[in-house]
Write a protein that holds these residues in place. Sequence first.
Motif, PDB file in Angstrom:
ATOM      1  N   ALA A   1     -13.722   0.473   0.792  1.00 23.11           N
ATOM      2  CA  ALA A   1     -12.345   0.137   1.177  1.00 23.11           C
ATOM      3  C   ALA A   1     -12.318  -1.167   1.962  1.00 23.11           C
ATOM      4  CB  ALA A   1     -11.747   1.277   2.001  1.00 23.11           C
TER       5      ALA A   1
ATOM      6  N   ILE B   1      -8.056  -0.123  -4.033  1.00 19.73           N
ATOM      7  CA  ILE B   1      -7.694   0.340  -2.692  1.00 19.73           C
ATOM      8  C   ILE B   1      -6.981   1.684  -2.760  1.00 19.73           C
ATOM      9  CG2 ILE B   1      -6.165  -0.140  -0.732  1.00 19.73           C
ATOM     10  CD1 ILE B   1      -6.893  -3.142  -1.178  1.00 19.73           C
TER      11      ILE B   1
ATOM     12  N   GLU C   1      -8.254   4.908  -0.837  1.00 19.05           N
ATOM     13  CA  GLU C   1      -7.423   5.593   0.164  1.00 19.05           C
ATOM     14  C   GLU C   1      -7.359   7.090  -0.128  1.00 19.05           C
ATOM     15  OE1 GLU C   1      -3.765   3.422  -0.039  1.00 19.05           O
ATOM     16  OE2 GLU C   1      -4.318   2.084   1.613  1.00 19.05           O
TER      17      GLU C   1
ATOM     18  N   GLU D   1     -10.415  -4.562   0.655  1.00 16.39           N
ATOM     19  CA  GLU D   1      -9.398  -5.239   1.468  1.00 16.39           C
ATOM     20  C   GLU D   1      -9.788  -6.693   1.716  1.00 16.39           C
ATOM     21  OE1 GLU D   1      -6.548  -4.225   2.154  1.00 16.39           O
ATOM     22  OE2 GLU D   1      -6.496  -2.048   2.374  1.00 16.39           O
TER      23      GLU D   1
ATOM     24  N   ASP E   1      -6.909  -9.225   2.779  1.00 15.76           N
ATOM     25  CA  ASP E   1      -6.493  -8.660   4.063  1.00 15.76           C
ATOM     26  C   ASP E   1      -7.719  -8.501   4.953  1.00 15.76           C
ATOM     27  OD1 ASP E   1      -5.466  -7.239   6.210  1.00 15.76           O
ATOM     28  OD2 ASP E   1      -4.089  -6.072   4.961  1.00 15.76           O
TER      29      ASP E   1
ATOM     30  N   GLU F   1      -6.162  -4.227  -5.647  1.00 18.13           N
ATOM     31  CA  GLU F   1      -5.029  -3.411  -5.214  1.00 18.13           C
ATOM     32  C   GLU F   1      -5.155  -1.976  -5.728  1.00 18.13           C
ATOM     33  OE1 GLU F   1      -0.147  -3.604  -5.009  1.00 18.13           O
ATOM     34  OE2 GLU F   1      -1.275  -5.172  -6.031  1.00 18.13           O
TER      35      GLU F   1
ATOM     36  N   ARG G   1       0.843  -1.188   0.000  1.00 18.81           N
ATOM     37  CA  ARG G   1       0.000   0.000   0.000  1.00 18.81           C
ATOM     38  C   ARG G   1       0.871   1.227   0.000  1.00 18.81           C
ATOM     39  NH1 ARG G   1      -2.283  -3.048   3.904  1.00 18.81           N
ATOM     40  NH2 ARG G   1      -4.224  -4.064   3.370  1.00 18.81           N
TER      41      ARG G   1
ATOM     42  N   HIS H   1     -11.706  -1.217   8.478  1.00 18.99           N
ATOM     43  CA  HIS H   1     -12.470  -0.212   7.725  1.00 18.99           C
ATOM     44  C   HIS H   1     -13.959  -0.306   8.054  1.00 18.99           C
ATOM     45  CE1 HIS H   1      -9.617   1.840   5.165  1.00 18.99           C
ATOM     46  NE2 HIS H   1      -9.074   0.690   4.772  1.00 18.99           N
TER      47      HIS H   1
ATOM     48  N   ARG I   1      -7.495  -5.778   7.893  1.00 23.10           N
ATOM     49  CA  ARG I   1      -7.620  -4.414   7.393  1.00 23.10           C
ATOM     50  C   ARG I   1      -9.047  -4.139   6.922  1.00 23.10           C
ATOM     51  NH1 ARG I   1      -6.358   0.697   7.951  1.00 23.10           N
ATOM     52  NH2 ARG I   1      -6.027   1.826   5.995  1.00 23.10           N
ATOM     53  N   GLY I   2      -9.674  -5.141   6.292  1.00 23.40           N
ATOM     54  CA  GLY I   2     -11.054  -4.979   5.850  1.00 23.40           C
ATOM     55  C   GLY I   2     -12.000  -4.760   7.009  1.00 23.40           C
TER      56      GLY I   2
END
Length: 365
Positions: free
Chosen positions: A66, A46, A50, A70, A75, A43, A3, A82, A78-79
């Motif tokens: 987001a 995202i 962001e 993720e 991920d 990717e 990221r 959010h 991370r998901g």
Amino acid sequence: MGRTNKKAARKPAKKEKATSATATDVPSLLDKANVLLAQSNFELAIKFLERALELEPANPEARELAGVAELEGGDVDRGREHLLRLFPPHAPANPDTPSPYLYLAQTAEGPEEALGYYSTATAMIENLLKGKGRAGEIDETELRKMAITAIVAMIEIWMSDLCFEDAASSNCDGLIARALSISPNDPEALMTLASIRMSQSKFVEAKEVVLRLYRDMEGRDPFDPMLPPLPVRLQFTRLLLEHGLHMEALDVITTGREEDSLEVESAYLEGWTWHLRADALEEAPPQNWADMDDDEEPMNADECYAESLRALLEAAKLFTEQEYPDEGIGSHLQELIQGLQKRGVKPAVHAVEDEEEEDGDVDMA
């Protein structure tokens, strides 16, 4: 997944410019992210999201997208981070749409947490179906399907993780009644009803439900829009096999083979169904089978085994070519193929007809 660190990104010099940029840029960024998500380019999606969150940290759509990006990108932590920021104390109120609850339920750390999210989402969807609340761009058909998916997921939790709870059976009954009140003919709901009845040892009722669902599919063209999606038909084929309904299973799986000849599970299930049919014919003479038509010469066990090996070899080839991830199917394929080959079975060969090349007369116009 790599990221870009956005903390050092240059900010507009004046607040007025930031407001103006936000008003024009964020919708554009969200549109681009939606396109990328549809293309499974998580990717890059995202990165756009962001940027949108830099401009509008409290934008719920950007935050939810987001989280989805993720999660789909792999991920989970991370998901979830959010998605949880859509709730207090990070937001003034809980989300008023069901999708964040459904995503959080799928990534829950325990069955109770998952049930809580699914239950909330289902209640919200039911209110939307009653005209209470804002459905946004979600139409009624999609809302009903979302509700069924959530309810079936809750039933699966009660039938697996919480199956030893005293209330498991009654909760399953209540939930499936709720699902059928929302969509009485939904295939996924009916298959779940059959599974519940099987778990309750109500085998006759379970088979009646399975046959009811089969009659809705019987005789339909493989591309008939009234057929359930292919994954549902694959699941239904397995359910038919549980009840020994081999010819019905072949009828259903044939629609899958014709729809997607490269689908590994379809080819595997075709081979497995022919194998079970052959086993059954070895145990009982064809004249004793009630499902044989009087004017139709039945296939014998050897012919069914040959059809089985044909389909299984095709499935094994597809399995290898696609590096198919289901090791259970792979090992069962090898076991079945080796067993048939040891019996001396030869794969059935189907004649290929090409009318255009008949007698060498080919129209090149």
